[in-house]
Motif scaffolding. Sequence first.
Motif, PDB file in Angstrom:
ATOM      1  N   ILE B 190      40.368  49.039  36.593  1.00  4.35           N
ATOM      2  CA  ILE B 190      39.337  48.061  37.354  1.00  4.35           C
ATOM      3  C   ILE B 190      40.189  47.641  38.566  1.00  4.35           C
ATOM      4  O   ILE B 190      39.476  47.308  39.703  1.00  4.35           O
ATOM      5  N   ARG B 191      41.406  47.323  38.453  1.00  2.00           N
ATOM      6  CA  ARG B 191      42.102  46.714  39.759  1.00  2.00           C
ATOM      7  C   ARG B 191      42.178  47.835  40.779  1.00  2.00           C
ATOM      8  O   ARG B 191      41.989  47.541  41.963  1.00  2.00           O
ATOM      9  N   GLU B 192      42.442  48.919  40.356  1.00  3.50           N
ATOM     10  CA  GLU B 192      42.509  50.050  41.398  1.00  3.50           C
ATOM     11  C   GLU B 192      41.254  50.317  41.992  1.00  3.50           C
ATOM     12  O   GLU B 192      41.221  50.398  43.162  1.00  3.50           O
ATOM     13  N   ALA B 193      40.085  50.122  41.319  1.00  3.02           N
ATOM     14  CA  ALA B 193      38.755  50.431  41.933  1.00  3.02           C
ATOM     15  C   ALA B 193      38.439  49.239  42.661  1.00  3.02           C
ATOM     16  O   ALA B 193      38.174  49.513  43.966  1.00  3.02           O
ATOM     17  N   VAL B 194      38.902  48.230  42.595  1.00  2.00           N
ATOM     18  CA  VAL B 194      38.793  46.864  43.454  1.00  2.00           C
ATOM     19  C   VAL B 194      39.507  46.894  44.507  1.00  2.00           C
ATOM     20  O   VAL B 194      38.934  46.779  46.039  1.00  2.00           O
ATOM     21  N   GLN B 195      40.710  47.569  44.496  1.00  3.44           N
ATOM     22  CA  GLN B 195      41.647  47.708  45.556  1.00  3.44           C
ATOM     23  C   GLN B 195      41.146  48.798  46.664  1.00  3.44           C
ATOM     24  O   GLN B 195      41.101  48.676  47.852  1.00  3.44           O
ATOM     25  N   ARG B 196      40.692  49.888  46.005  1.00  6.10           N
ATOM     26  CA  ARG B 196      40.329  51.030  46.886  1.00  6.10           C
ATOM     27  C   ARG B 196      38.749  50.807  47.413  1.00  6.10           C
ATOM     28  O   ARG B 196      38.593  51.296  48.408  1.00  6.10           O
ATOM     29  N   LEU B 197      37.816  50.156  46.766  1.00 10.39           N
ATOM     30  CA  LEU B 197      36.496  50.055  47.173  1.00 10.39           C
ATOM     31  C   LEU B 197      36.131  48.659  47.682  1.00 10.39           C
ATOM     32  O   LEU B 197      35.126  48.655  48.437  1.00 10.39           O
ATOM     33  N   GLY B 198      36.957  47.701  47.296  1.00  9.75           N
ATOM     34  CA  GLY B 198      36.562  46.439  47.824  1.00  9.75           C
ATOM     35  C   GLY B 198      35.715  45.676  46.377  1.00  9.75           C
ATOM     36  O   GLY B 198      35.261  46.372  45.650  1.00  9.75           O
ATOM     37  N   PRO B 199      36.032  44.566  46.353  1.00  9.44           N
ATOM     38  CA  PRO B 199      35.542  43.740  45.006  1.00  9.44           C
ATOM     39  C   PRO B 199      33.836  43.880  45.146  1.00  9.44           C
ATOM     40  O   PRO B 199      33.416  43.559  43.924  1.00  9.44           O
ATOM     41  N   GLU B 200      33.574  44.113  45.975  1.00  5.67           N
ATOM     42  CA  GLU B 200      31.820  44.084  46.173  1.00  5.67           C
ATOM     43  C   GLU B 200      31.268  45.257  45.308  1.00  5.67           C
ATOM     44  O   GLU B 200      30.199  45.254  45.175  1.00  5.67           O
ATOM     45  N   ARG B 201      32.105  46.295  44.928  1.00  6.09           N
ATOM     46  CA  ARG B 201      31.615  47.620  44.452  1.00  6.09           C
ATOM     47  C   ARG B 201      31.773  47.878  43.003  1.00  6.09           C
ATOM     48  O   ARG B 201      31.673  48.842  42.649  1.00  6.09           O
ATOM     49  N   VAL B 202      32.291  46.580  42.193  1.00  3.24           N
ATOM     50  CA  VAL B 202      32.572  46.863  40.913  1.00  3.24           C
ATOM     51  C   VAL B 202      31.815  45.815  40.095  1.00  3.24           C
ATOM     52  O   VAL B 202      31.949  44.420  40.626  1.00  3.24           O
ATOM     53  N   VAL B 203      31.203  45.926  39.160  1.00  2.00           N
ATOM     54  CA  VAL B 203      30.341  44.879  38.412  1.00  2.00           C
ATOM     55  C   VAL B 203      30.761  45.031  36.900  1.00  2.00           C
ATOM     56  O   VAL B 203      31.101  45.927  36.164  1.00  2.00           O
ATOM     57  N   PHE B 204      31.030  43.714  36.174  1.00  2.00           N
ATOM     58  CA  PHE B 204      31.443  43.550  34.810  1.00  2.00           C
ATOM     59  C   PHE B 204      29.999  43.948  34.070  1.00  2.00           C
ATOM     60  O   PHE B 204      28.869  43.746  34.169  1.00  2.00           O
ATOM     61  N   GLY B 205      30.312  44.873  32.964  1.00  2.00           N
ATOM     62  CA  GLY B 205      29.193  45.376  31.963  1.00  2.00           C
ATOM     63  C   GLY B 205      29.919  45.140  30.554  1.00  2.00           C
ATOM     64  O   GLY B 205      31.030  45.344  30.465  1.00  2.00           O
ATOM     65  N   SER B 206      29.183  45.018  29.452  1.00  2.00           N
ATOM     66  CA  SER B 206      29.925  45.007  28.045  1.00  2.00           C
ATOM     67  C   SER B 206      29.652  46.155  27.127  1.00  2.00           C
ATOM     68  O   SER B 206      30.009  46.649  26.282  1.00  2.00           O
ATOM     69  N   ASP B 207      28.137  46.792  27.501  1.00  2.00           N
ATOM     70  CA  ASP B 207      27.497  47.783  26.427  1.00  2.00           C
ATOM     71  C   ASP B 207      27.451  46.953  25.212  1.00  2.00           C
ATOM     72  O   ASP B 207      27.135  47.765  24.138  1.00  2.00           O
ATOM     73  N   GLY B 208      27.183  45.689  25.409  1.00  2.00           N
ATOM     74  CA  GLY B 208      26.950  44.905  23.987  1.00  2.00           C
ATOM     75  C   GLY B 208      25.341  44.862  23.543  1.00  2.00           C
ATOM     76  O   GLY B 208      24.546  45.598  24.245  1.00  2.00           O
ATOM     77  N   PRO B 209      25.295  44.652  22.492  1.00  2.00           N
ATOM     78  CA  PRO B 209      25.957  43.583  21.806  1.00  2.00           C
ATOM     79  C   PRO B 209      26.796  44.526  20.762  1.00  2.00           C
ATOM     80  O   PRO B 209      27.635  43.628  20.082  1.00  2.00           O
TER      81      PRO B 209
END
Lengths: 247, 246
Positions: B190-209
């Motif tokens: 997740i950290r690598e994705a944010v660094q490479r893409l910018g924080p606007e391109r990653v979203v939190f999800g859980s696949d819950g419940p």
Amino acid sequence: MTVDGLIHLGASHFGSALEVQAALADMDAVGTSVAVAAPVHPRGADFTAANKAVAQACAGSGGRLVPLARVDPWDVAAAVAELGRAVAGGARGLFLHPAEEHFRINDDRVRPVVEAAAELGVPVVVAAGFHLYSEPLQLGRAAQWAPGNPFVLTNGGQFNISGMAQFDAELALGNDNVLVQTSGMYREDFLERVVATFGPERLMFASAAPVFTMAYERARVDLAHFGDEERDLILDGNARRVFGVPA
Amino acid sequence: MIFDMHMHIEDSAVLGWQMSAEDCIRAMDAAGVQAAAVMTLTDLPGLNPRGLELIAEACAAFPDRLHGFLRLNPALLEESKRLLTMAVTELGFRGLKQHPVSTLQHPGGAATIELVRHAGELGVPTLFHCGDEPLSTPLSIAETAAACPDSVVILGHMGGYFHVDEAIDVAEQFPNVVLETSAMPYPEKIREAVQRLGPERVVFGSDGPVSSPVLERHKVVIASLGEEAAGLVLGGNAERLLGVAA
């Protein structure tokens, strides 16, 4: 007390690396007392040297690291001999990685190695869930070669991001000697169902670091819904029983 | 606002799958999640004929907390387009869900491309199941992203266990691709994705419940993104992509 049922020590042919001091520091950070340590697939594929290096590191760890022996069963005679040598030198179990050593876990050629572990009185730990090499039903068949000996599957016995291998993993757990580790298993309900269906003695905490992250893997167990006695077995008692780690 | 981009509601007697809006709300509350995108586990038209109504009723019951995504089978293209149009324009659905392993429709196939393009025209993103199985790998879905540059394509699970690096590569190649963090087990990715893409391109999800939103949110915390980036990943980006108010 917490025992991590599997970490990988050394610099892997495949790129990961975890050295002893870093492992101990990471264990301290998450409150892990003892970790069971298997060698990585060594550069040059010298498993004897890798086993000796891990055994030496464990011997110097003040009891915090417990060694497993890793062998490549493609040369069965050499693998059995190396397992015997390593167990005589203190290894507490056999570690097999079918994906990295490119063999199918239920190939009959692997059977003598699994049977040798049983004869030596040490459990077998298998890197589980890899398509073609260590699918849960293949693992269940291999577990039947030595039915009285613990056969421990990493990664909940499976890898599938849709949960589609859970049924197969539960079929593998139909073998009484099979335990599954918690590493990488994203479905909390699966981990809880293993305990409810098969008993808390069948689930073992493991981080599989550095493949997975110690802190996050520990959180899987801390945040799942287990009773105190169940959690004690998962985090500590089961690994101590299976690997003979003193309390 | 903490927004979970990937949760499920289902009521399928055929499959024996039962998870309610209340189950989602309980799991969200336990994790401190204020709102979530919810979708069925079955595809329309298909095994649960009431799938659309099920999600619509859940969102109506919890209007500030649950936002509907409609899970459709592109093989039945015209009906799927009709249902998506109705869901978005009349019922307030916020997205399209695609699970190629379930529908057996390749993401690069003409039907999927037309449906995803239609979602873009309606102004809603498409969340793909993106894992290790054939039909669902990042490079498969890259075909859709390339053919639908005006549609937002979200890679759910950001590649699963073994295709995470490819998912980041695909997102780097196609600016309309967003990564969603559920289930995949590597906080550092997740950290690598944010660094490479910018924080606007990653979203939190859980696949819950059935997956734990508490644990999945903890994964983003362990990723140590920094306050601003974590705020975007955990909710800010979803607010922007779905047009939901904080």
